[in-house]
Design a protein around this motif. Structure first.
Motif, mmCIF file in Angstrom:
data_model
loop_
_atom_site.group_PDB
_atom_site.id
_atom_site.type_symbol
_atom_site.label_atom_id
_atom_site.label_comp_id
_atom_site.label_asym_id
_atom_site.label_seq_id
_atom_site.Cartn_x
_atom_site.Cartn_y
_atom_site.Cartn_z
ATOM 1 N N ARG A 6 -20.686 -37.964 54.265
ATOM 2 C CA ARG A 6 -20.712 -36.530 53.930
ATOM 3 C C ARG A 6 -19.678 -35.852 54.811
ATOM 4 O O ARG A 6 -19.842 -35.739 56.027
ATOM 5 C CB ARG A 6 -22.106 -35.946 54.166
ATOM 6 C CG ARG A 6 -22.218 -34.403 54.006
ATOM 7 C CD ARG A 6 -21.730 -33.907 52.659
ATOM 8 N NE ARG A 6 -22.280 -32.590 52.316
ATOM 9 C CZ ARG A 6 -21.624 -31.425 52.433
ATOM 10 N NH1 ARG A 6 -20.376 -31.412 52.902
ATOM 11 N NH2 ARG A 6 -22.211 -30.280 52.065
ATOM 12 N N ALA A 7 -18.568 -35.440 54.199
ATOM 13 C CA ALA A 7 -17.489 -34.784 54.932
ATOM 14 C C ALA A 7 -17.518 -33.284 54.659
ATOM 15 O O ALA A 7 -18.252 -32.813 53.781
ATOM 16 C CB ALA A 7 -16.148 -35.381 54.494
ATOM 17 N N ASP A 8 -16.735 -32.529 55.425
ATOM 18 C CA ASP A 8 -16.548 -31.101 55.137
ATOM 19 C C ASP A 8 -15.116 -30.936 54.636
ATOM 20 O O ASP A 8 -14.177 -30.861 55.420
ATOM 21 C CB ASP A 8 -16.791 -30.258 56.387
ATOM 22 C CG ASP A 8 -16.651 -28.765 56.105
ATOM 23 O OD1 ASP A 8 -16.375 -28.404 54.933
ATOM 24 O OD2 ASP A 8 -16.812 -27.953 57.033
ATOM 25 N N ARG A 24 -9.065 -29.612 57.311
ATOM 26 C CA ARG A 24 -10.360 -30.297 57.173
ATOM 27 C C ARG A 24 -10.196 -31.675 56.524
ATOM 28 O O ARG A 24 -10.930 -32.604 56.860
ATOM 29 C CB ARG A 24 -11.336 -29.435 56.366
ATOM 30 C CG ARG A 24 -11.852 -28.253 57.177
ATOM 31 C CD ARG A 24 -12.822 -27.406 56.398
ATOM 32 N NE ARG A 24 -13.409 -26.387 57.271
ATOM 33 C CZ ARG A 24 -14.270 -25.477 56.870
ATOM 34 N NH1 ARG A 24 -14.666 -25.453 55.599
ATOM 35 N NH2 ARG A 24 -14.758 -24.589 57.702
ATOM 36 N N SER A 28 -11.019 -35.327 58.418
ATOM 37 C CA SER A 28 -12.049 -36.213 57.867
ATOM 38 C C SER A 28 -11.578 -37.656 57.691
ATOM 39 O O SER A 28 -12.401 -38.559 57.529
ATOM 40 C CB SER A 28 -12.518 -35.682 56.498
ATOM 41 O OG SER A 28 -13.122 -34.421 56.647
ATOM 42 N N SER A 46 -18.367 -33.863 49.430
ATOM 43 C CA SER A 46 -18.346 -32.600 50.158
ATOM 44 C C SER A 46 -18.746 -31.499 49.188
ATOM 45 O O SER A 46 -18.753 -31.704 47.970
ATOM 46 C CB SER A 46 -16.927 -32.320 50.683
ATOM 47 O OG SER A 46 -16.834 -31.007 51.235
ATOM 48 N N HIS A 127 -22.979 -38.840 58.581
ATOM 49 C CA HIS A 127 -22.863 -37.380 58.537
ATOM 50 C C HIS A 127 -21.671 -36.989 59.412
ATOM 51 O O HIS A 127 -21.719 -37.120 60.635
ATOM 52 C CB HIS A 127 -24.159 -36.749 59.073
ATOM 53 C CG HIS A 127 -24.278 -35.281 58.788
ATOM 54 N ND1 HIS A 127 -23.204 -34.464 58.579
ATOM 55 C CD2 HIS A 127 -25.370 -34.479 58.670
ATOM 56 C CE1 HIS A 127 -23.610 -33.228 58.355
ATOM 57 N NE2 HIS A 127 -24.931 -33.210 58.397
ATOM 58 N N ASP A 128 -20.604 -36.509 58.773
ATOM 59 C CA ASP A 128 -19.413 -36.128 59.541
ATOM 60 C C ASP A 128 -19.001 -34.691 59.254
ATOM 61 O O ASP A 128 -17.854 -34.311 59.457
ATOM 62 C CB ASP A 128 -18.252 -37.088 59.220
ATOM 63 C CG ASP A 128 -17.284 -37.243 60.392
ATOM 64 O OD1 ASP A 128 -17.734 -37.105 61.552
ATOM 65 O OD2 ASP A 128 -16.092 -37.515 60.154
ATOM 66 N N ALA A 129 -19.971 -33.887 58.768
ATOM 67 C CA ALA A 129 -19.663 -32.505 58.359
ATOM 68 C C ALA A 129 -20.361 -31.510 59.273
ATOM 69 O O ALA A 129 -21.366 -30.900 58.897
ATOM 70 C CB ALA A 129 -20.093 -32.295 56.907
ATOM 71 N N THR A 132 -21.326 -27.839 58.132
ATOM 72 C CA THR A 132 -22.444 -27.556 57.223
ATOM 73 C C THR A 132 -23.734 -28.245 57.684
ATOM 74 O O THR A 132 -24.709 -28.323 56.947
ATOM 75 C CB THR A 132 -22.065 -27.960 55.779
ATOM 76 O OG1 THR A 132 -23.067 -27.498 54.882
ATOM 77 C CG2 THR A 132 -21.899 -29.452 55.620
ATOM 78 N N SER A 133 -23.744 -28.718 58.931
ATOM 79 C CA SER A 133 -24.906 -29.470 59.428
ATOM 80 C C SER A 133 -26.101 -28.573 59.739
ATOM 81 O O SER A 133 -27.197 -29.054 59.982
ATOM 82 C CB SER A 133 -24.525 -30.278 60.679
ATOM 83 O OG SER A 133 -24.052 -29.422 61.685
ATOM 84 N N THR A 140 -26.930 -33.389 53.457
ATOM 85 C CA THR A 140 -26.816 -33.206 54.906
ATOM 86 C C THR A 140 -28.110 -33.557 55.634
ATOM 87 O O THR A 140 -28.111 -33.710 56.845
ATOM 88 C CB THR A 140 -26.462 -31.746 55.264
ATOM 89 O OG1 THR A 140 -27.501 -30.889 54.773
ATOM 90 C CG2 THR A 140 -25.134 -31.325 54.682
#
Length: 276
Positions: A6-8, A24, A28, A46, A127-129, A132-133, A140
């Motif tokens: 899950r990226a942003d 962004r 990522s 995303s 989880h790399d976002a 939006t965490s 997420t």
């Protein structure tokens, strides 16, 4: 392993859908490359904008994002729509882009049925976002509970380390800069920071609300006048500790909100009623 990241990738675009700023996307790539280097079959998703769940519009598509990421990684990245039920293939060493996750029904409310399906798509959830965490949504939060293994990606881990250092054992003086359009969405953050920092610099529309609280005129600028009391409370809480919320002494103004508007720098005390 099938790795779901899950990226942003919520990047700004112009009216024609062209990406105007790709920071962004660039940020990522290291997590994706790390998984590829380990031989994983990689799925990345995303959100982009604020689409209506279940109603696809071309403007909501991650296709331009996948194209830009493909350029940067020198590879072709397929975009997969309607992916929740897992009716697609991804090979080891391949990365695919799963279409805008906020199009999936139940994403925003973290529906249990969606969370179960998301967890079933992968061996490992990453989880790399960080951006939006704070939202407990399907991609997420729900997937982290249902995937066989869940972990933080390098971007999320770095942000958590930085916050830990800044709040647990900071070097003084500690200054926080908080911008954005609305005080209302940042109020709890501002109140928490007011207890910890030596200076709180506000920007964007938030600064306008604080300028109103300080008795300055802001013309037609974006602000939340009904939150002046909360802004004053933050200023007072800081002052009580000998800390400060510096209020702008000069501002950039224009008469209209457009890329061609003529910008004028003036003292914060000289803002006119029709200034933005």
């Amino acid at each position: 392993k099938r790795v779901f990241i899950r990226a942003d990738l919520n990047v700004p675009q112009d009216d024609a859908g062209k990406i105007t700023e790709d920071t962004r996307i660039r940020a990522s790539i290291p997590a994706i490359q790390m998984a590829l280097d380990a031989g994983a079959a990689v799925m990345v998703t995303s959100h982009l904008g604020r689409p209506t769940e279940g109603e696809f519009k071309p403007a909501d598509s991650l296709t331009p994002v996948a194209a830009r990421m493909g350029q940067l990684m020198d590879r072709n990245i397929r975009v997969i729509a309607d992916w929740v039920d897992g009716e697609f293939s991804v090979a080891p060493g391949e990365v695919v882009m799963l279409e805008n996750c906020r199009l999936n029904k139940g994403e925003k409310k973290n529906a249990p049925e969606l969370a179960r399906k998301l967890g079933g798509l992968c061996d490992i959830f990453v989880h790399d976002a960080f951006g939006t965490s704070h939202r407990a949504e399907g991609t997420t939060y729900g997937i982290a509970e249902t995937a066989p293994i869940a972990c933080a990606g390098p971007l999320l881990a770095a942000e958590m380390d930085a916050i830990g250092k800044a709040l647990a054992n900071p070097k003084r003086p500690l200054i926080a800069i908080v911008a954005g359009s609305k005080v209302s969405t940042k109020l709890t953050i501002l109140q928490a920071l007011a207890k910890n920092v030596d200076g709180l610099i506000v920007g964007g529309g938030i600064a306008n609300t604080f300028m109103l609280a300080a008795g300055l005129k802001i013309g037609k600028s974006l602000a939340e006048p009904d939150l002046i009391g909360e802004a004053k409370a933050v200023i007072d809480a800081m002052q009580a500790r000998g800390a400060a919320v510096p209020i702008p002494t000069d501002v950039v103004c224009a008469k209209e909100f457009s890329p061609t508007a003529k910008a004028t720098v003036k003292k914060a005390t000289e803002v006119e009623d029709d200034d933005l």
